[in-house]
Design a protein around this motif. Sequence first.
Motif, PDB file in Angstrom:
ATOM      1  N   ALA A 246       0.834  -1.210   0.000  1.00  0.00           N
ATOM      2  CA  ALA A 246       0.000   0.000   0.000  1.00  0.00           C
ATOM      3  C   ALA A 246       0.865   1.255   0.000  1.00  0.00           C
ATOM      4  O   ALA A 246       0.518   2.250  -0.656  1.00  0.00           O
ATOM      5  N   CYS A 247       1.980   1.246   0.725  1.00  0.00           N
ATOM      6  CA  CYS A 247       2.886   2.410   0.723  1.00  0.00           C
ATOM      7  C   CYS A 247       3.459   2.648  -0.672  1.00  0.00           C
ATOM      8  O   CYS A 247       3.640   3.797  -1.094  1.00  0.00           O
ATOM      9  N   HIS A 248       3.736   1.558  -1.384  1.00  0.00           N
ATOM     10  CA  HIS A 248       4.254   1.707  -2.745  1.00  0.00           C
ATOM     11  C   HIS A 248       3.179   2.267  -3.672  1.00  0.00           C
ATOM     12  O   HIS A 248       3.462   3.139  -4.525  1.00  0.00           O
ATOM     13  N   VAL A 249       1.938   1.796  -3.533  1.00  0.00           N
ATOM     14  CA  VAL A 249       0.843   2.297  -4.358  1.00  0.00           C
ATOM     15  C   VAL A 249       0.530   3.750  -4.015  1.00  0.00           C
ATOM     16  O   VAL A 249       0.134   4.538  -4.876  1.00  0.00           O
ATOM     17  N   PHE A 250       0.718   4.130  -2.747  1.00  0.00           N
ATOM     18  CA  PHE A 250       0.425   5.491  -2.294  1.00  0.00           C
ATOM     19  C   PHE A 250       1.278   6.521  -3.025  1.00  0.00           C
ATOM     20  O   PHE A 250       0.870   7.682  -3.166  1.00  0.00           O
ATOM     21  N   GLU A 251       2.449   6.112  -3.504  1.00  0.00           N
ATOM     22  CA  GLU A 251       3.315   7.031  -4.236  1.00  0.00           C
ATOM     23  C   GLU A 251       2.673   7.486  -5.545  1.00  0.00           C
ATOM     24  O   GLU A 251       2.932   8.600  -6.014  1.00  0.00           O
ATOM     25  N   LYS A 252       1.822   6.625  -6.130  1.00  0.00           N
ATOM     26  CA  LYS A 252       1.244   6.935  -7.439  1.00  0.00           C
ATOM     27  C   LYS A 252      -0.226   7.310  -7.349  1.00  0.00           C
ATOM     28  O   LYS A 252      -0.673   8.215  -8.052  1.00  0.00           O
ATOM     29  N   ASN A 253      -0.975   6.603  -6.508  1.00  0.00           N
ATOM     30  CA  ASN A 253      -2.416   6.837  -6.417  1.00  0.00           C
ATOM     31  C   ASN A 253      -2.823   6.702  -4.959  1.00  0.00           C
ATOM     32  O   ASN A 253      -2.923   5.589  -4.432  1.00  0.00           O
ATOM     33  N   THR A 254      -3.030   7.825  -4.308  1.00  0.00           N
ATOM     34  CA  THR A 254      -3.303   7.803  -2.866  1.00  0.00           C
ATOM     35  C   THR A 254      -4.652   7.162  -2.560  1.00  0.00           C
ATOM     36  O   THR A 254      -4.771   6.355  -1.634  1.00  0.00           O
ATOM     37  N   SER A 255      -5.668   7.505  -3.306  1.00  0.00           N
ATOM     38  CA  SER A 255      -7.000   6.962  -3.039  1.00  0.00           C
ATOM     39  C   SER A 255      -7.032   5.459  -3.254  1.00  0.00           C
ATOM     40  O   SER A 255      -7.670   4.723  -2.491  1.00  0.00           O
ATOM     41  N   ILE A 297     -10.483  17.274   0.574  1.00  0.00           N
ATOM     42  CA  ILE A 297     -11.350  18.290   1.179  1.00  0.00           C
ATOM     43  C   ILE A 297     -12.029  19.142   0.101  1.00  0.00           C
ATOM     44  O   ILE A 297     -13.165  19.600   0.275  1.00  0.00           O
ATOM     45  N   LEU A 298     -11.356  19.316  -1.033  1.00  0.00           N
ATOM     46  CA  LEU A 298     -11.950  20.068  -2.140  1.00  0.00           C
ATOM     47  C   LEU A 298     -12.862  19.213  -3.007  1.00  0.00           C
ATOM     48  O   LEU A 298     -13.470  19.727  -3.952  1.00  0.00           O
ATOM     49  N   GLY A 299     -12.944  17.905  -2.714  1.00  0.00           N
ATOM     50  CA  GLY A 299     -13.802  17.013  -3.489  1.00  0.00           C
ATOM     51  C   GLY A 299     -13.249  16.652  -4.840  1.00  0.00           C
ATOM     52  O   GLY A 299     -14.015  16.435  -5.789  1.00  0.00           O
ATOM     53  N   GLU A 300     -11.916  16.541  -4.961  1.00  0.00           N
ATOM     54  CA  GLU A 300     -11.279  16.269  -6.252  1.00  0.00           C
ATOM     55  C   GLU A 300     -10.757  14.848  -6.370  1.00  0.00           C
ATOM     56  O   GLU A 300     -10.075  14.534  -7.348  1.00  0.00           O
ATOM     57  N   ASN A 301     -11.047  13.979  -5.391  1.00  0.00           N
ATOM     58  CA  ASN A 301     -10.550  12.604  -5.441  1.00  0.00           C
ATOM     59  C   ASN A 301     -11.576  11.624  -5.997  1.00  0.00           C
ATOM     60  O   ASN A 301     -11.384  10.413  -5.896  1.00  0.00           O
ATOM     61  N   LEU A 302     -12.651  12.113  -6.562  1.00  0.00           N
ATOM     62  CA  LEU A 302     -13.717  11.238  -7.036  1.00  0.00           C
ATOM     63  C   LEU A 302     -13.517  10.882  -8.506  1.00  0.00           C
ATOM     64  O   LEU A 302     -12.657  11.430  -9.205  1.00  0.00           O
ATOM     65  N   HIS A 303     -14.344   9.940  -8.952  1.00  0.00           N
ATOM     66  CA  HIS A 303     -14.315   9.520 -10.348  1.00  0.00           C
ATOM     67  C   HIS A 303     -14.948  10.600 -11.221  1.00  0.00           C
ATOM     68  O   HIS A 303     -15.365  11.659 -10.746  1.00  0.00           O
ATOM     69  N   GLU A 304     -15.030  10.326 -12.475  1.00  0.00           N
ATOM     70  CA  GLU A 304     -15.593  11.305 -13.396  1.00  0.00           C
ATOM     71  C   GLU A 304     -17.100  11.440 -13.197  1.00  0.00           C
ATOM     72  O   GLU A 304     -17.797  10.478 -12.899  1.00  0.00           O
ATOM     73  N   ASN A 305     -17.575  12.654 -13.392  1.00  0.00           N
ATOM     74  CA  ASN A 305     -18.998  12.987 -13.317  1.00  0.00           C
ATOM     75  C   ASN A 305     -19.638  12.572 -11.982  1.00  0.00           C
ATOM     76  O   ASN A 305     -20.629  11.833 -11.947  1.00  0.00           O
TER      77      ASN A 305
END
Length: 766
Positions: A246-255, A297-305
């Motif tokens: 998970a730490c390795h994946v966190f480097e590229k995609n936190t969510s 917090i800005l709501g930018e970690n979601l999928h499209e639409n």
Amino acid sequence: SAIRNEALDVVMLDNALDDHMEDDEKRRFAEARERRRRDRKENTLDAAAETEDSESTAIKPWRNARRRSTLRKKGRQQTQGQGQQQQGQPQQQGQPQQQQHSQQAGRQLAVETQAAPVPASVPRNALHSRRLLLHGPAYRIYTGIKARPDTYLFLFSDMLVVATRLGQTPPSLGVDAGSVAVMAPPSTDPGTIAPDSRFKVHIAIPLARGTTALKTSRDSASKRPGEDEEAEERRLVRQEERIRRACHVFEKNTSEAVVYLINRDIIDPVPDTVAGFLYRCTALSRRQLGSFLGSGILGENLHENPTPDEIEQEKIFHRQIWVSFLDRCNIVGVPIDEALRSVLFYVRLPNNPHSINVLLEIAALQWYAKNVEHAQTSKVYVPDSQDMAVKLAFAIMTLNTALHNPLLRSETQPEAVYRELVLKFRASVVDDPAVSGKRKGNVLRKRDQLRVVTIMEVPTEQLKAIFDRVSASRLVPCSDARPSAPEFDIDWVRDASDIAAPALSDEQIDQEIDEVYCDPGFRDGAMFNASSDRLPAKFSIDPPAWIRVTIRIPEPDPKFTIRIRVLSMPADPAAQQAAPGGGPSDVVSIVPANWLSFRSSNAASFIVRPQLVGHFTLQFISEGPNARYYHPIPSRTMVVEGAFMRNTVQMSWRRGEDQNSRARYMFGMDTQATKSRWVHSLQTALKSTADVPTKEILARVDKASRSLAALVPQQPPSSSSAEQSRFVGDKLDSATLARGTMGSQMAGAADQSVTPLQILAALNTV
């Protein structure tokens, strides 16, 4: 708004400069690592094989002293068994029965029974003639810091009666003594009980093999019910591998990394649990962590639409994560600039002005909420409003950049920077002549012209103190350029005044320390870092040895120090006031000093010396110019238990037909010999009822409970007695059956007492 925009601009400038410096650091770090790799490759194959063997046999970081002790015991038992087979000498049958039971349990008691002989095994056909096997005083333990010393136990062949002895020892719910009170040894003779003694019976615990369990040792905090040592070790290894991935994946995609841990049941989808993982897993990228929190917090970690509801839920969820994360940082009882310094050691502010804005604003609001309640009692200055706290936080970030950024430092003088800081909090207000006239008793002043008065929104002395602290030490953001994790090592010493005292041997640890210290309190059975998690979760107020903690870094660093801060909450505040020296760190003391320097050595040690019973938190504050290159050390909350926790016995039994509903009672003994005697007698009673139906034993104990309740006149239960029955320590429920008959009968007799002869007569043992 002008101060906020200026702060965002200078933080972005700082980030750009730090990014450039980090790129150079990463390049040099990669080159040095490549040189070391080539040097290792040039070694001989024999040396490489020897290194691999030593690394494979080394104790992994997540194995603590308790597990090492267990492995050593297993090794000694195997060695002893092989020696007996080679010599052809079977085990002597004349071995004491006490030692046979302890070997079957896989745990040897440290002290053998030296008092009066233990009772013989109860014949199975003599169950219907109830016998008194043992009786004596004990501690009734509620928590590790609270117990009652006036508890008295009556052990019969089919049940254990728990009572309170009246008029002997005052009922103390917060025992805070350095040593256990000396108690009378247990006895099998009912004549040793004073005839004029008075008891209040609380509960009768059935001794049925199928429903009652006896525990003589405390389970590790990471062990799950029904899990043995090998299964626990395999599970922790598997979780460690998943966390590393998970730490390795966190480097590229936190969510994606967080979702991966939630799907593997390592963390729960709860803001507080996710914040705990982000705080304690120090191997995570600090830069990615700031981006994850800010964009969430800005709501930018979601999928499209995404829908508007999904965006709002995402904002609330990540905001709660950031608030819980801040609560774990060192922001309570410190000035706002020091709170920001602590937060920046854990999170790197992202290169997004909107994310920086929300992260700093929430941090300032949370600091204000945590410190405004203690503003009157503490010496920490807290502004008058939340808006002023936010304004002060952004001004401090601007001040930090103006004083320490090389692109701006040459253009401005420190005196000019201080004047700009003061001007930001100098406000002009209109003085109403009507109000001032009434205040001075001059009505004619209502006709005066309006006056403009200059005030300071923040006192000048507070601004000067903030300026001096920031000028002396920069608010350094954490870095991912050359991360290095400080390593913790733990051993035990006899002399707390000598930091270089020799450590105890493995044999001494097995005999003494294993009964005092338990496993570190892993959260959900997984260890997220190998530093402060290795500290034991519990200490004893009267230990046989002192714990010594050694922190190591790869090489000496004169620009890196660690300051240890102790926050304590004693069980008895009066004992804290009476303690010599007073102050907030009286539960434990740090010897020889709470300041660790790595100037001349890569290792620094300190000793934790318990002084009072209670809870305490160790905060490790990294300081120095190179502190940003080391992983932060999470705080660790621990407890100093009373001495009555050294020799404990726990009884648990099933309530009714529900397999998951179990009642538990824990008792403490004054000596190991007394515990050994009680353990052997309880095991003897449980063994004698192995072939007896559980329903028969429950029926007999229920009948005995009714007989005990009939000793005193019945009274209708009142509201006060109902309130007493809900007390956690004296819960008057039916221990034998799930119907609660004994609880309703004994509730009215809560203030009554009986003699020992009445108890024995009601149970047909006289």
